[in-house]
Enzyme design. Structure first.
Site, PDB file in Angstrom:
ATOM      1  N   ASN A 137      -4.668   6.273  -1.410  1.00  0.00           N
ATOM      2  CA  ASN A 137      -3.411   6.229  -0.909  1.00  0.00           C
ATOM      3  C   ASN A 137      -3.235   7.592  -0.197  1.00  0.00           C
ATOM      4  O   ASN A 137      -2.426   7.092   0.642  1.00  0.00           O
ATOM      5  CB  ASN A 137      -2.046   6.749  -2.396  1.00  0.00           C
ATOM      6  N   HIS A 140       2.713   3.003  -2.114  1.00  0.00           N
ATOM      7  CA  HIS A 140       4.115   2.086  -0.694  1.00  0.00           C
ATOM      8  C   HIS A 140       3.629   1.505  -0.353  1.00  0.00           C
ATOM      9  O   HIS A 140       2.126   1.471   0.417  1.00  0.00           O
ATOM     10  CB  HIS A 140       4.845   3.164   0.555  1.00  0.00           C
TER      11      HIS A 140
END
Length: 302
Positions: free
Chosen positions: A186, A155
């Site tokens: 991440n 994201h």
């Protein structure tokens, strides 16, 4: 809300005093009536204060934890200047705005204003599914492009920044908000910066964020049937407004790492030279120049 309760209680106290002073009320002498009046007034004033304090607490809680799915940010977000090179399609979402690059199948940048209220919410990411964004032309990134590649669907605008709205949460899983990202990055250092941004939003009331991929010159790795470009690095710019506006930039290589935030810090000026973007062109020149030249974690309480 608190003022309304206080006015009501004061009026009640006045009414009680009037009744207590009524010579036909059947009570004892004047001294006894006055004593009763004083006790009644004191009791009601104590109740009024308690209700007033409770009302203020309710107001503060409601303000801090509002979860309004109809709220949008598209008129509040500070967007980078239009890009001179490269293709971009601007997409306005409930919780963010993205500049999508159809050639690379990933965003050029994603921008949003993170408020204190938006760091709270009850919407869960469980059962959310990554979805193709059908507002962009084919070929476009799909869920299966990432399968068995070794890269996360990372994201740019985090799901945790969108738990204040069901629609905002769903839109954060559109593939136009996603980039191929190293799994350790991440879940590790990049995630730690996302958590820190939510802390800053609570501390300062709101912050402006722009983040996205960095593509160095030369050929880029691609994954999946849609040939999604894998970035060499990622950037994040954080800016707070007010009497003394501040901005800071971070650059993370798209690889494993476990380092302190200070190792990733850059000035916005440095980042603009690398990316060719102009992040805060809408601000007055003197404010923009001063803010973009600085890069001190100490200005952010770290």
């Amino acid at each position: 809300m608190g003022n309304i309760f206080r006015r009501f209680c004061v009026l009640s106290a006045v009414a009680a005093i009037v009744v207590s002073c009524d010579p036909t009320s059947g009570k004892g002498g004047l001294a006894e009536n006055l004593s009763d009046v004083r006790r009644t007034a004191e009791d009601i004033e104590n109740v009024a204060k308690a209700v007033h304090d409770l009302a203020e607490s309710v107001d503060e809680y409601t303000s801090d934890n509002k979860n309004d799915a109809s709220e949008t940010q598209t008129t509040e977000v500070l967007l980078p200047a239009p890009m001179n090179k490269g293709k971009e399609q601007i997409l306005y979402r409930t919780g963010y705005v993205t500049s999508y690059n159809r050639d690379n199948r990933i965003p050029n940048w994603v921008a949003w204003r993170l408020t204190k209220a938006h760091t709270y919410g009850n919407v869960s990411r469980e059962d959310m599914k990554f979805e193709e964004d059908r507002e962009v032309p084919s070929p476009r990134a799909a869920y299966w492009d990432y399968y068995n590649t070794g890269y996360d669907r990372g994201h740019m605008c985090p799901a945790a920044d969108n738990k204040w709205s069901q629609k905002a949460m769903q839109e954060s899983f559109l593939m136009t908000n996603i980039c191929p990202q190293n799994t350790v990055l991440n879940a590790g250092d990049w995630n730690e910066l996302e958590i820190q941004c939510r802390k800053w939003a609570r501390r300062y009331g709101s912050i402006n964020i722009v983040c996205g991929p960095i593509l160095y010159k030369g050929a880029h790795k691609r994954i999946g049937k849609s040939k999604v470009v894998v970035p060499e690095a990622f950037f994040k710019v954080v800016m707070r407004e007010g009497k003394n506006p501040k901005a800071i930039a971070f650059i993370y290589k798209n690889r494993e790492g476990n380092r302190p935030k200070g190792d990733y810090v850059n000035s916005v000026d440095q980042l603009e030279r690398i990316t060719g973007m102009d992040f805060f062109s809408s601000l007055p020149d003197d404010v923009e120049q001063k803010m973009e030249a600085e890069a001190e974690l100490s200005d952010w309480g770290l």
